[in-house]
Design an enzyme around this catalytic site. Structure first.
Site, PDB file in Angstrom:
ATOM      1  N   GLU A 100      -1.294   1.515  -5.247  1.00 29.87           N
ATOM      2  CA  GLU A 100      -1.050   0.320  -4.443  1.00 29.87           C
ATOM      3  C   GLU A 100      -1.021  -0.935  -5.318  1.00 29.87           C
ATOM      4  OE1 GLU A 100      -3.977   0.445  -1.214  1.00 29.87           O
ATOM      5  OE2 GLU A 100      -4.105   2.613  -1.494  1.00 29.87           O
ATOM      6  N   HIS A 130       0.866  -1.199   0.000  1.00 30.71           N
ATOM      7  CA  HIS A 130       0.000   0.000   0.000  1.00 30.71           C
ATOM      8  C   HIS A 130       0.899   1.245   0.000  1.00 30.71           C
ATOM      9  CE1 HIS A 130      -2.782   2.973   1.558  1.00 30.71           C
ATOM     10  NE2 HIS A 130      -3.690   2.116   1.945  1.00 30.71           N
TER      11      HIS A 130
HETATM   12  C1  BG6 Z   1      -6.893   2.467   0.848  1.00 32.51           C
HETATM   13  C2  BG6 Z   1      -8.346   2.163   0.804  1.00 32.51           C
HETATM   14  O1  BG6 Z   1      -6.183   1.397   0.331  1.00 32.51           O
HETATM   15  O2  BG6 Z   1      -6.487   2.659   2.199  1.00 32.51           O
HETATM   16  C3  BG6 Z   1      -9.124   3.298   1.465  1.00 32.51           C
HETATM   17  O3  BG6 Z   1      -8.769   1.956  -0.532  1.00 32.51           O
HETATM   18  C4  BG6 Z   1      -8.636   3.497   2.881  1.00 32.51           C
HETATM   19  O4  BG6 Z   1     -10.507   2.991   1.453  1.00 32.51           O
HETATM   20  C5  BG6 Z   1      -7.132   3.729   2.843  1.00 32.51           C
HETATM   21  O5  BG6 Z   1      -9.303   4.597   3.464  1.00 32.51           O
HETATM   22  C6  BG6 Z   1      -6.493   3.936   4.210  1.00 32.51           C
HETATM   23  O6  BG6 Z   1      -6.792   2.883   5.045  1.00 32.51           O
HETATM   24  P1  BG6 Z   1      -6.324   2.893   6.541  1.00 32.51           P
HETATM   25  O7  BG6 Z   1      -6.925   1.684   7.185  1.00 32.51           O
HETATM   26  O8  BG6 Z   1      -4.816   2.839   6.531  1.00 32.51           O
HETATM   27  O9  BG6 Z   1      -6.822   4.199   7.136  1.00 32.51           O
END
Ligand code: BG6
Length: 294
Positions: free
Chosen positions: A269, A168
């Protein structure tokens, strides 16, 4: 319990290239500094926090308000999402490995001067309570003028399992409104902002509002074109059928993200997400790789 820094340094430090320090929140961090690049990696989550090729400005974005504490995810860098991507009822978003302490398996320098760091994680009683499967997970980071990230998932149990996963990656951009992503033209995506409605990309991805999309069935490289810095970041990948593009925009409030920071970040990602799932029979492995270059 955190591994002792002395022990880690004795076993794995590479003089002049890699050592372990106490990072924010007392979390052990690997610091890498070579003539090719610098990088920082938290052992909690095997979370890459920074990567910068020599002579370049930072490529990986980390929030000024990121929290560093045991069991808390970090906003920015490269969270490893596994064994599920996204939300799951009553369970941690993006899986549980991003908040667990990983082990150092090996650190070395290759013939081109890149540092290769291998971190690993296996199931235990705590992971079994969240997801009842036996696994071995390894993240191999190759730090040089390009950044390689390879996540190897292995089913070490006697039952098949299905997973989704993501590297990510949060990128630095000078101005999100003057940034585009090339490489997804014609791809179908699930639009999370439109309650997971299907849509099809036409031309480059441009940003003028909250963007949260799972592009499916795509193995293509993406190019992040930063028109202000006149810089292109290439994200190429293997073992990945989906690409997620995310920017939360102005109105989403996160405790670990400062106001206005959305303007300087973008997530592209490398995933298997949504309908793109990985099935592993006992003994089988899956390899997910992202390569980042300028
Ligand atoms: C992204 C998602 O990968 O990560 C989003 O598609 C999400 O929907 C974002 O808000 C952040 O996620 P987190 O759990 O790290 O706040």
């Amino acid at each position: 319990m955190n591994p002792s820094l002395d022990m880690l340094n004795r076993q794995f430090a590479l003089p002049g290239a890699l050592h372990f320090v106490n990072g924010s929140g007392d979390l052990p961090v690997v610091e890498i500094q070579t003539p090719l690049a610098s990088a920082r990696v938290a052992l909690q989550g095997a979370h890459l926090l920074a990567w910068q090729p020599a002579g370049a400005t930072p490529v990986i974005w980390l929030s000024q308000a990121a929290m560093f504490a045991p069991g808390t995810p970090v906003r920015g860098g490269v969270p490893v999402c596994w064994p599920w991507f996204g939300a799951r009822d009553g369970l941690p978003a993006h899986g549980f490995v991003r908040t667990r302490m990983w082990q150092v398996r090996a650190a070395s320098t290759d013939e081109t001067g890149q540092v290769v760091l291998r971190l690993g994680l296996q199931d235990d009683a705590d992971t079994r309570a969240l997801w009842d499967h036996a696994f071995d997970l390894e993240l191999v980071l190759t730090v040089g003028t390009t950044l390689g990230m390879t996540l190897i998932s292995r089913n070490t149990g006697d039952q098949p399992f299905t997973l989704t996963d993501a590297l990510h990656t949060y990128f630095c951009v000078a101005d999100i409104e003057r940034t585009t992503v090339q490489g997804l033209d014609g791809c179908d995506y699930l639009d999370k902002v439109q309650n997971f409605a299907w849509a099809r990309q036409s031309g480059p991805v441009e940003f003028a509002d909250e963007t949260d999309r799972i592009y499916v069935d795509t193995t293509a490289d993406c190019l992040i074109e930063d028109q202000v810095q006149r810089r292109s970041i290439r994200v190429s990948k293997r073992g990945s059928s989906s690409t997620v593009v995310w920017n939360p925009w102005r109105d989403k409030v996160f405790a670990d993200m400062a106001a206005g920071e959305y303007q300087q970040m973008l997530c592209v990602e490398t995933c298997n997400a949504g309908p793109d799932q990985v099935n592993l029979t006992p003994g089988q492995s899956h390899v997910l790789t992202a390569h980042i270059s300028l």
